[in-house]
Design a protein around this motif. Structure first.
Motif, PDB file in Angstrom:
ATOM      1  N   SER A  87       0.856  -1.184   0.382  1.00  0.00           N
ATOM      2  CA  SER A  87      -0.007  -0.237   0.059  1.00  0.00           C
ATOM      3  C   SER A  87      -0.039   1.367  -0.383  1.00  0.00           C
ATOM      4  O   SER A  87       0.404   2.748  -0.337  1.00  0.00           O
ATOM      5  CB  SER A  87      -1.507   0.309   1.393  1.00  0.00           C
ATOM      6  OG  SER A  87      -0.423  -0.008   2.114  1.00  0.00           O
ATOM      7  N   LYS A  88       2.216   1.101   0.763  1.00  0.00           N
ATOM      8  CA  LYS A  88       2.464   2.133   1.000  1.00  0.00           C
ATOM      9  C   LYS A  88       3.744   2.400  -0.705  1.00  0.00           C
ATOM     10  O   LYS A  88       4.356   3.635  -0.628  1.00  0.00           O
ATOM     11  CB  LYS A  88       3.980   2.328   1.888  1.00  0.00           C
ATOM     12  CG  LYS A  88       3.635   2.621   2.799  1.00  0.00           C
ATOM     13  CD  LYS A  88       4.760   2.668   4.075  1.00  0.00           C
ATOM     14  CE  LYS A  88       4.116   3.022   4.982  1.00  0.00           C
ATOM     15  NZ  LYS A  88       6.080   2.408   5.663  1.00  0.00           N
ATOM     16  N   LEU A  89       3.900   1.871  -1.585  1.00  0.00           N
ATOM     17  CA  LEU A  89       4.502   1.378  -2.695  1.00  0.00           C
ATOM     18  C   LEU A  89       3.736   3.389  -3.844  1.00  0.00           C
ATOM     19  O   LEU A  89       2.144   2.817  -3.472  1.00  0.00           O
ATOM     20  CB  LEU A  89       4.167   0.233  -3.833  1.00  0.00           C
ATOM     21  CG  LEU A  89       5.010  -0.745  -3.910  1.00  0.00           C
ATOM     22  CD1 LEU A  89       4.588  -1.795  -3.968  1.00  0.00           C
ATOM     23  CD2 LEU A  89       6.677  -0.250  -3.260  1.00  0.00           C
ATOM     24  N   SER A  90       4.589   3.319  -4.493  1.00  0.00           N
ATOM     25  CA  SER A  90       3.418   4.810  -5.094  1.00  0.00           C
ATOM     26  C   SER A  90       3.775   4.487  -6.324  1.00  0.00           C
ATOM     27  O   SER A  90       4.242   4.842  -7.377  1.00  0.00           O
ATOM     28  CB  SER A  90       4.560   6.228  -4.950  1.00  0.00           C
ATOM     29  OG  SER A  90       5.710   5.778  -5.351  1.00  0.00           O
ATOM     30  N   VAL A  91       2.487   3.775  -6.776  1.00  0.00           N
ATOM     31  CA  VAL A  91       1.868   3.195  -7.916  1.00  0.00           C
ATOM     32  C   VAL A  91       0.516   3.698  -7.866  1.00  0.00           C
ATOM     33  O   VAL A  91      -0.289   3.236  -7.407  1.00  0.00           O
ATOM     34  CB  VAL A  91       2.471   1.333  -8.832  1.00  0.00           C
ATOM     35  CG1 VAL A  91       3.913   1.312  -8.270  1.00  0.00           C
ATOM     36  CG2 VAL A  91       1.250   1.007  -7.171  1.00  0.00           C
ATOM     37  N   SER A  92       0.297   3.582  -9.828  1.00  0.00           N
ATOM     38  CA  SER A  92      -1.352   4.330  -9.608  1.00  0.00           C
ATOM     39  C   SER A  92      -1.681   3.134 -10.554  1.00  0.00           C
ATOM     40  O   SER A  92      -1.103   2.805 -11.535  1.00  0.00           O
ATOM     41  CB  SER A  92      -1.550   5.892 -10.332  1.00  0.00           C
ATOM     42  OG  SER A  92      -1.221   5.682 -11.766  1.00  0.00           O
ATOM     43  N   GLU A 152      20.835   4.119   3.693  1.00  0.00           N
ATOM     44  CA  GLU A 152      20.646   5.635   3.568  1.00  0.00           C
ATOM     45  C   GLU A 152      21.005   5.944   2.488  1.00  0.00           C
ATOM     46  O   GLU A 152      20.140   7.322   2.049  1.00  0.00           O
ATOM     47  CB  GLU A 152      21.063   6.600   4.698  1.00  0.00           C
ATOM     48  CG  GLU A 152      22.255   5.988   4.785  1.00  0.00           C
ATOM     49  CD  GLU A 152      23.431   4.701   4.976  1.00  0.00           C
ATOM     50  OE1 GLU A 152      22.688   3.657   5.207  1.00  0.00           O
ATOM     51  OE2 GLU A 152      24.420   4.720   5.042  1.00  0.00           O
ATOM     52  N   ASN A 153      21.591   4.921   1.323  1.00  0.00           N
ATOM     53  CA  ASN A 153      21.345   5.491   0.462  1.00  0.00           C
ATOM     54  C   ASN A 153      21.457   6.132  -0.776  1.00  0.00           C
ATOM     55  O   ASN A 153      20.993   6.365  -2.251  1.00  0.00           O
ATOM     56  CB  ASN A 153      22.774   5.534  -0.852  1.00  0.00           C
ATOM     57  CG  ASN A 153      24.292   5.749   0.160  1.00  0.00           C
ATOM     58  OD1 ASN A 153      24.267   6.451   1.608  1.00  0.00           O
ATOM     59  ND2 ASN A 153      25.440   4.603   0.604  1.00  0.00           N
ATOM     60  N   CYS A 154      20.019   5.492  -0.721  1.00  0.00           N
ATOM     61  CA  CYS A 154      18.662   5.405  -1.255  1.00  0.00           C
ATOM     62  C   CYS A 154      18.151   6.156  -1.423  1.00  0.00           C
ATOM     63  O   CYS A 154      17.106   6.468  -0.931  1.00  0.00           O
ATOM     64  CB  CYS A 154      17.626   3.784  -1.089  1.00  0.00           C
ATOM     65  SG  CYS A 154      18.526   2.400  -1.520  1.00  0.00           S
ATOM     66  N   PRO A 155      17.357   7.282  -3.107  1.00  0.00           N
ATOM     67  CA  PRO A 155      17.187   8.628  -2.668  1.00  0.00           C
ATOM     68  C   PRO A 155      15.876   8.478  -2.750  1.00  0.00           C
ATOM     69  O   PRO A 155      15.406   7.601  -3.211  1.00  0.00           O
ATOM     70  CB  PRO A 155      17.740   9.263  -3.835  1.00  0.00           C
ATOM     71  CG  PRO A 155      18.596   8.400  -4.768  1.00  0.00           C
ATOM     72  CD  PRO A 155      18.691   6.515  -3.955  1.00  0.00           C
ATOM     73  N   THR A 202      13.981  -0.737   2.320  1.00  0.00           N
ATOM     74  CA  THR A 202      13.834   0.307   2.337  1.00  0.00           C
ATOM     75  C   THR A 202      12.005   1.283   3.299  1.00  0.00           C
ATOM     76  O   THR A 202      11.490   0.774   2.769  1.00  0.00           O
ATOM     77  CB  THR A 202      13.839   1.377   0.792  1.00  0.00           C
ATOM     78  OG1 THR A 202      12.888   1.062   0.011  1.00  0.00           O
ATOM     79  CG2 THR A 202      15.645   0.117   0.674  1.00  0.00           C
ATOM     80  N   ASP A 203      12.149   2.202   3.323  1.00  0.00           N
ATOM     81  CA  ASP A 203      11.080   2.862   3.831  1.00  0.00           C
ATOM     82  C   ASP A 203      10.687   4.025   2.873  1.00  0.00           C
ATOM     83  O   ASP A 203      11.392   5.405   3.264  1.00  0.00           O
ATOM     84  CB  ASP A 203      10.919   2.498   4.814  1.00  0.00           C
ATOM     85  CG  ASP A 203       9.910   3.363   5.650  1.00  0.00           C
ATOM     86  OD1 ASP A 203       8.297   2.393   5.169  1.00  0.00           O
ATOM     87  OD2 ASP A 203       9.748   4.288   6.716  1.00  0.00           O
ATOM     88  N   PRO A 204      10.212   4.836   2.257  1.00  0.00           N
ATOM     89  CA  PRO A 204       8.913   4.347   1.726  1.00  0.00           C
ATOM     90  C   PRO A 204       9.267   2.778   0.470  1.00  0.00           C
ATOM     91  O   PRO A 204      10.636   3.020   0.085  1.00  0.00           O
ATOM     92  CB  PRO A 204       8.058   5.105   0.959  1.00  0.00           C
ATOM     93  CG  PRO A 204       8.452   6.132   1.054  1.00  0.00           C
ATOM     94  CD  PRO A 204       9.943   6.126   1.675  1.00  0.00           C
ATOM     95  N   PRO A 205       9.283   1.446   1.033  1.00  0.00           N
ATOM     96  CA  PRO A 205       9.038   0.403  -0.858  1.00  0.00           C
ATOM     97  C   PRO A 205       9.189   1.138  -1.508  1.00  0.00           C
ATOM     98  O   PRO A 205       8.299   2.486  -2.103  1.00  0.00           O
ATOM     99  CB  PRO A 205       8.196  -1.142   0.216  1.00  0.00           C
ATOM    100  CG  PRO A 205       7.106   0.392   0.946  1.00  0.00           C
ATOM    101  CD  PRO A 205       7.418   1.343   1.486  1.00  0.00           C
ATOM    102  N   ARG A 206      10.449   0.519  -1.933  1.00  0.00           N
ATOM    103  CA  ARG A 206      10.370   1.079  -4.106  1.00  0.00           C
ATOM    104  C   ARG A 206      10.327  -0.661  -4.902  1.00  0.00           C
ATOM    105  O   ARG A 206      10.572  -1.252  -4.211  1.00  0.00           O
ATOM    106  CB  ARG A 206      11.504   1.407  -4.060  1.00  0.00           C
ATOM    107  CG  ARG A 206      11.371   2.961  -3.609  1.00  0.00           C
ATOM    108  CD  ARG A 206      13.595   3.070  -3.541  1.00  0.00           C
ATOM    109  NE  ARG A 206      13.877   4.470  -2.994  1.00  0.00           N
ATOM    110  CZ  ARG A 206      13.557   4.578  -1.602  1.00  0.00           C
ATOM    111  NH1 ARG A 206      13.783   3.654  -1.150  1.00  0.00           N
ATOM    112  NH2 ARG A 206      13.948   5.733  -0.935  1.00  0.00           N
TER     113      ARG A 206
END
Lengths: 299, 317
Positions: free
Chosen positions: A37-42, A81-84, A113-117
């Motif tokens: 649900s936290k993934l930024s996908v439509s 922490e390096n994941c933009p 990662t948070d938010p997940p990608r």
């Protein structure tokens, strides 16, 4: 023949065992729904995103992937922490015949990662020709490594995963493991064009999973594949030979590299930037290899 | 007096929808080599004629058309030979456009298909209008579709005095649409290539009709991709239309194709290639130029196919 060898009670026992195996359910992935649900996908009305990512497929295969990730490969990740946030081009070392590295880095981006990608892996051009793999990869967010695809993803602020070594890397023999092959330069041009940071990702363990001792070029040519590996187990053990060795996998995300300049620059200028990325990645890999210890058991 | 409009493929469902919407403002004349499917239902005059026949000269003599919507393209079936199809689709299109030019018709819309891009593993996921048309390379059965597209775009570039819009549409779905994929999903039997599940795009007939009507009033000539809402996997499309998926190993395609045509469901052979590799088009240019948004959700469009299903016709009991 077999029925004569085995007593009826043995038969029953085998049947019960098979039934148990059939009904065995892997433990659920903790926090899976929250992560999805936290993934930024439509998603569209059929449940797919713009590039064919399908969360329902992810739900189905997640328990197995999670088990492989945590129990089989015992993945350890550092440098999260390096994941933009927003668009990023993850650049990894490639090896080990099958694109397991793409799968594992993709899982790390989703699980850790948070938010997940969603790590959109740019796969080799022959992957669409692989039955079953092609569909599954596409449902999980992977795409053919076409510059147009990559550009479209980055322009939509996605996390793209590339292996600039391409088939040169994944087809490597066991003796060449962790030796970075020639890098393609396209990824640097794409990063410049979209102003996306480049994150070097060193993945250790994947290059020993399928120890290829010989590349049967003639057969590869015949079936239209870029390479055909011979390992101690493949193709001699058939499908069993496709099971990867249970290596200890570690991932190191390096500090993001920001390049400035024109993406139409000369090949030499781009090559220079490519070498910078390659250098950083090599350092991360050396560090990772030093820290890992034994290929199977780790430290 | 209302301006006159010529629609080809008038026997088809899409032509009916377009004619219906346009009939308040236009006098619609429909042409099709096939007889009218349901006599007297076409909203306008119906003429049965082949596009490359001399009869078309007369039609253009009789009427001073202000618009041409060319929807008629014969698909590959067992009944029509490749030569015949080429003659009807390519030569017919050229002739139609030629007649339209001579009669100084100011507006043209030609419906092409996304098939022209060809199912190929090297395809980018979002094919823009300038992507290479690989179809004739992958399947010679599609050569007529590519040539027809070329004929239309050539005309578009040559005739700058009039407007021509070429629409490369994704799979049109609708309860009366007779294209191969629609017929198949409606019949409830959908072969798929074992191990392959490419992405598909569909567009509902209502949306397609709306797009065609918008294209008729285009200010500038152009080629556009046209698709409905989103992408989905082929297996999901089968699931949503509640059809039965028949997984076919790649080597058994020919055999299954023959079997299905015995059941009254003849599938063009090239279609199997589209069941292996995705052809996904980028329709953003059309959406931007015409402020167009598909209204029907793909899920609903496919589910509607299941409702109009008459299994008895196709499944021997």
């Amino acid at each position: 023949m077999i029925s004569r060898l085995l007593k009826e009670t043995d038969w029953e026992r085998i049947k019960v065992l098979l039934e148990k195996l059939d009904q065995y359910q892997l433990p659920p992935v903790p926090g899976l729904e929250e992560r999805i649900s936290k993934l930024s996908v439509s998603l569209n009305s059929a449940g797919f995103d713009r590039w064919g990512f399908h969360p329902d497929t992810l739900r189905k295969v997640a328990p197995l992937l999670y088990w492989v990730y945590t129990k089989y490969f015992r993945v350890e990740v550092s440098g999260l922490e390096n994941c933009p946030h927003g668009r990023a081009l993850y650049v990894g070392n490639h090896g080990g015949q099958l694109p397991m590295d793409a799968m594992i880095i993709g899982l790390a981006l989703f699980l850790e990662t948070d938010p997940p990608r969603i790590g959109r892996a740019m796969v080799e051009r022959f992957v669409p020709t692989l039955p079953f793999v092609s569909g599954l990869f596409s449902r999980l967010g992977a795409m053919v490594g076409d510059p147009e695809n990559c550009l479209d993803l980055l322009n939509h602020d996605q996390s793209v995963l590339v292996f600039p070594e391409g088939a040169r890397g994944s087809g490597k023999l066991y003796t060449e493991r962790y030796e970075l092959q020639r890098f393609g330069t396209g990824f640097v041009r794409l990063a410049l064009e979209t102003k996306a940071p480049i994150v070097p990702v060193a993945i250790i363990g994947t290059e020993e999973m399928y120890p290829s001792i010989y590349n049967l070029k003639s057969l590869a040519k015949l079936i239209g594949a870029p390479y055909f590996p011979i390992t101690p187990f493949f193709p001699f053990l058939g499908a069993l030979g496709l099971v990867p060795l249970p290596t200890k996998v570690t991932i190191r995300f390096g500090a993001p590299i920001h390049f400035e300049g024109d993406h139409h620059e000369s090949e030499d200028a781009i090559r220079e930037k490519t070498e910078v990325v390659k250098g950083v990645l090599r350092k991360e890999m050396e560090e990772g290899l030093r820290q890992r210890g034994n290929a199977i058991f780790g430290k | 007096m209302k301006p006159k409009l010529l629609i080809t493929g008038a026997s088809g469902a899409l032509a009916h929808l377009v004619a219906q919407s346009l009939s308040p403002n236009w006098k619609v004349i429909g042409v099709d080599p096939r007889p009218e499917r349901l006599r007297g239902t076409f909203p306008g005059e119906y003429i049965q004629a082949e596009y490359n026949h001399r009869r078309m000269d007369e039609v253009f003599h009789q009427h001073q058309f202000q618009g041409l919507i060319h929807l008629g393209r014969i698909r590959e079936t067992a009944q029509v030979s490749a030569t015949e199809r080429f003659q009807l689709n390519v030569v017919g299109t050229k002739r139609l456009l030629d007649l339209a030019k001579r009669a100084s018709v100011p507006k043209h819309v030609v419906l092409s298909t996304y098939h022209v891009y060809g199912a190929h593993r090297l395809n980018a996921l979002y094919l823009k209008e300038d992507a290479p048309l690989r179809a004739s390379q992958t399947f010679k059965e599609l050569a007529d579709a590519v040539e027809m597209d070329h004929a239309a775009t050539n005309f578009m570039w040559r005739e700058r005095g009039s407007t021509t819009v070429v629409l490369r549409a994704a799979n049109v779905v609708g309860k009366n649409v007779q294209n191969a994929i629609c017929t198949m999903l409606r019949a409830g039997l959908a072969p798929r290539v074992l191990g392959f599940d490419p992405l598909f795009q569909f567009i509902d007939e209502q949306d397609a009709a709306r797009a065609i009507i918008l294209a008729l009033d285009a200010k500038e000539s152009a080629v556009y991709n046209l698709a409905g809402e989103g992408v989905l996997s082929y297996s999901k499309a089968i699931e949503l239309s509640r059809a039965l998926a028949i997984p076919v190993p790649p080597l058994g395609l020919r055999w299954v194709g023959a079997g299905l045509s015995k059941l009254g469901l003849s599938l063009p052979r090239y279609l199997f290639e589209y069941f292996k590799y995705p052809v996904v088009v980028d329709d953003s240019a059309f959406q931007k130029a015409f402020v167009f948004q598909p209204k029907v959700k793909t899920r609903e469009a496919l589910a509607a196919l299941a409702l109009g299903r008459d299994r008895a016709v196709y499944l021997p009991t």
